[in-house]
Motif scaffolding. Structure first.
Motif, mmCIF file in Angstrom:
data_model
loop_
_atom_site.group_PDB
_atom_site.id
_atom_site.type_symbol
_atom_site.label_atom_id
_atom_site.label_comp_id
_atom_site.label_asym_id
_atom_site.label_seq_id
_atom_site.Cartn_x
_atom_site.Cartn_y
_atom_site.Cartn_z
ATOM 1 N N CYS A 149 45.652 -6.811 -9.387
ATOM 2 C CA CYS A 149 45.047 -6.688 -8.144
ATOM 3 C C CYS A 149 45.568 -5.254 -7.859
ATOM 4 O O CYS A 149 44.799 -4.526 -7.402
ATOM 5 N N GLY A 150 46.919 -5.063 -8.141
ATOM 6 C CA GLY A 150 47.448 -3.708 -7.676
ATOM 7 C C GLY A 150 46.921 -2.647 -8.593
ATOM 8 O O GLY A 150 46.466 -1.646 -7.957
ATOM 9 N N TYR A 151 46.547 -2.899 -9.745
ATOM 10 C CA TYR A 151 45.821 -1.657 -10.531
ATOM 11 C C TYR A 151 44.565 -1.566 -10.307
ATOM 12 O O TYR A 151 43.768 -0.455 -10.320
ATOM 13 N N LEU A 152 43.927 -2.434 -9.722
ATOM 14 C CA LEU A 152 42.412 -2.573 -9.411
ATOM 15 C C LEU A 152 42.583 -1.691 -7.875
ATOM 16 O O LEU A 152 41.658 -0.698 -7.702
ATOM 17 N N ALA A 153 43.374 -1.903 -7.120
ATOM 18 C CA ALA A 153 43.601 -1.074 -5.925
ATOM 19 C C ALA A 153 43.860 0.505 -6.211
ATOM 20 O O ALA A 153 43.194 1.402 -5.462
ATOM 21 N N CYS A 154 44.518 0.696 -7.233
ATOM 22 C CA CYS A 154 44.898 2.120 -7.505
ATOM 23 C C CYS A 154 43.656 2.427 -8.176
ATOM 24 O O CYS A 154 43.321 4.099 -7.770
ATOM 25 N N LEU A 155 42.795 1.806 -8.847
ATOM 26 C CA LEU A 155 41.375 2.617 -9.285
ATOM 27 C C LEU A 155 40.578 2.893 -8.023
ATOM 28 O O LEU A 155 39.860 3.943 -8.107
ATOM 29 N N LEU A 156 40.547 1.951 -7.011
ATOM 30 C CA LEU A 156 39.685 2.374 -5.946
ATOM 31 C C LEU A 156 40.483 3.489 -5.228
ATOM 32 O O LEU A 156 39.388 4.306 -4.588
ATOM 33 N N LEU A 157 41.669 3.584 -5.295
ATOM 34 C CA LEU A 157 42.245 4.953 -4.307
ATOM 35 C C LEU A 157 41.934 6.087 -5.164
ATOM 36 O O LEU A 157 41.849 6.986 -4.476
ATOM 37 N N ILE A 158 41.697 6.095 -6.570
ATOM 38 C CA ILE A 158 41.302 7.266 -7.214
ATOM 39 C C ILE A 158 39.938 7.442 -6.920
ATOM 40 O O ILE A 158 39.648 8.633 -6.549
ATOM 41 N N PHE A 159 39.151 6.609 -6.714
ATOM 42 C CA PHE A 159 37.644 6.912 -6.146
ATOM 43 C C PHE A 159 37.398 7.426 -4.806
ATOM 44 O O PHE A 159 36.714 8.428 -4.537
ATOM 45 N N ILE A 160 38.555 7.279 -4.221
ATOM 46 C CA ILE A 160 38.763 7.692 -2.779
ATOM 47 C C ILE A 160 39.283 8.996 -2.652
ATOM 48 O O ILE A 160 38.728 9.853 -1.868
ATOM 49 N N SER A 161 40.147 9.293 -3.724
ATOM 50 C CA SER A 161 40.623 10.642 -3.748
ATOM 51 C C SER A 161 39.630 11.584 -4.039
ATOM 52 O O SER A 161 39.363 12.702 -3.793
ATOM 53 N N PHE A 162 38.534 11.123 -5.147
ATOM 54 C CA PHE A 162 37.328 11.854 -5.467
ATOM 55 C C PHE A 162 36.521 12.199 -4.358
ATOM 56 O O PHE A 162 36.014 13.494 -4.078
ATOM 57 N N ILE A 163 36.154 11.207 -3.563
ATOM 58 C CA ILE A 163 35.400 11.538 -2.368
ATOM 59 C C ILE A 163 36.047 12.577 -1.472
ATOM 60 O O ILE A 163 35.448 13.354 -1.032
ATOM 61 N N THR A 164 37.322 12.193 -1.052
ATOM 62 C CA THR A 164 38.144 13.322 -0.146
ATOM 63 C C THR A 164 38.168 14.747 -0.834
ATOM 64 O O THR A 164 37.889 15.689 -0.138
ATOM 65 N N ALA A 165 38.290 14.970 -2.083
ATOM 66 C CA ALA A 165 38.189 16.169 -2.952
ATOM 67 C C ALA A 165 36.781 16.742 -2.689
ATOM 68 O O ALA A 165 36.424 17.925 -2.265
ATOM 69 N N PHE A 166 35.834 15.852 -2.809
ATOM 70 C CA PHE A 166 34.196 16.393 -2.538
ATOM 71 C C PHE A 166 34.098 16.795 -1.187
ATOM 72 O O PHE A 166 33.321 17.882 -0.880
ATOM 73 N N ASN A 167 34.435 16.036 -0.317
ATOM 74 C CA ASN A 167 34.311 16.422 1.214
ATOM 75 C C ASN A 167 35.195 17.794 1.376
ATOM 76 O O ASN A 167 34.744 18.627 2.316
ATOM 77 N N LEU A 168 36.434 17.939 0.924
ATOM 78 C CA LEU A 168 37.126 19.183 0.847
ATOM 79 C C LEU A 168 36.082 20.336 0.379
ATOM 80 O O LEU A 168 36.097 21.507 1.127
ATOM 81 N N PHE A 169 36.025 20.234 -0.708
ATOM 82 C CA PHE A 169 35.318 21.537 -1.495
ATOM 83 C C PHE A 169 33.956 21.876 -1.220
ATOM 84 O O PHE A 169 33.403 22.789 -1.145
ATOM 85 N N ARG A 170 33.309 20.838 -0.396
ATOM 86 C CA ARG A 170 31.899 21.152 0.060
ATOM 87 C C ARG A 170 31.962 22.118 1.147
ATOM 88 O O ARG A 170 30.993 22.626 1.748
ATOM 89 N N LEU A 171 33.209 21.985 1.863
ATOM 90 C CA LEU A 171 33.363 22.936 3.169
ATOM 91 C C LEU A 171 33.294 24.577 2.821
ATOM 92 O O LEU A 171 33.265 25.384 3.592
ATOM 93 N N TYR A 172 33.678 24.619 1.517
ATOM 94 C CA TYR A 172 33.887 26.153 1.054
ATOM 95 C C TYR A 172 32.462 26.498 0.583
ATOM 96 O O TYR A 172 31.741 25.721 -0.210
ATOM 97 N N SER A 173 31.798 27.789 0.993
ATOM 98 C CA SER A 173 30.630 28.295 0.452
ATOM 99 C C SER A 173 30.905 29.240 -0.661
ATOM 100 O O SER A 173 31.954 29.768 -0.479
ATOM 101 N N PRO A 174 29.869 29.191 -1.538
ATOM 102 C CA PRO A 174 30.392 30.428 -2.770
ATOM 103 C C PRO A 174 30.423 31.684 -2.222
ATOM 104 O O PRO A 174 31.449 32.460 -2.570
ATOM 105 N N LYS A 175 29.817 32.112 -1.057
ATOM 106 C CA LYS A 175 29.779 33.327 -0.401
ATOM 107 C C LYS A 175 31.334 33.686 0.166
ATOM 108 O O LYS A 175 31.975 34.741 0.085
#
Length: 185
Positions: A149-175
């Protein structure tokens, strides 16, 4: 798309909280008493420091994700006033940093507990550490389920981290990122 991503993040956070709490409860409440060598001996999580740390780390990471989940819900419901741009860039970086710390700390605690469990399963004859899982089989079986269960929770936390990174980097525009001027001007 933003609505679907927020729902996915909320589902992943809630699922990881449930799995982390389940891990902490399975490890923390696991014990077994046996009659060994003319005395009753008890196997419990507090005899191994890695398992004790796992309970505390999983509880803290679950609490962090619960706070983040309620923070997102209160922002989307309008209970907390947002700044005009939606979310601040600094808060987005802080969110990514905290999510990364949560992933690494939870994975490290689960890995340390797994290593201690393998030693309990196999023993080390050079140090005269005997196998414990042949005597306390129910304890070891429940510990294996908790670590899964702990390792499955870590896998879900990795996906959450991906979403957080996506939300961060979409704030940057290429310009803004490459300091390019607008061609249409």
């Amino acid at each position: 798309m933003k609505y679907h991503m927020e729902n996915t993040e909320a589902f992943l956070r809630l699922s990881s909280v449930i799995l982390l709490v389940l891990t902490a409860l399975l490890v923390g409440l696991d014990h077994q008493t046996k009659f060994v060598f003319f005395a009753y001996r008890k196997a419990s999580f507090d005899e191994v420091n890695a398992l004790l740390v796992l309970v505390y780390v999983d509880a803290v990471v679950a609490g962090y994700n619960l706070v983040r989940l309620f923070g997102k819900c209160s922002m989307s419901a309008g209970l907390v006033k947002q700044n005009p741009q939606g979310s601040s860039l600094y808060l987005a970086w802080l969110s990514l940093l905290l999510d990364q710390i949560a992933v690494y700390v939870a994975f490290g605690a689960n890995s340390a507990a797994f290593q201690a469990s393998v030693i309990a399963l196999t023993g080390i004859s050079e140090f005269q550490w005997m196998k414990l899982c042949n005597k306390y089989s129910r304890f070891c079986l429940q510990m294996g389920g908790a670590l899964s269960c702990g390792y499955l929770a870590c896998l879900l936390l990795i996906f959450i981290s991906f979403i957080t990174a996506f939300n961060l980097f979409r704030l940057y525009s290429p310009k803004k990122l490459f300091l390019l001027k607008s061609i249409s001007g």
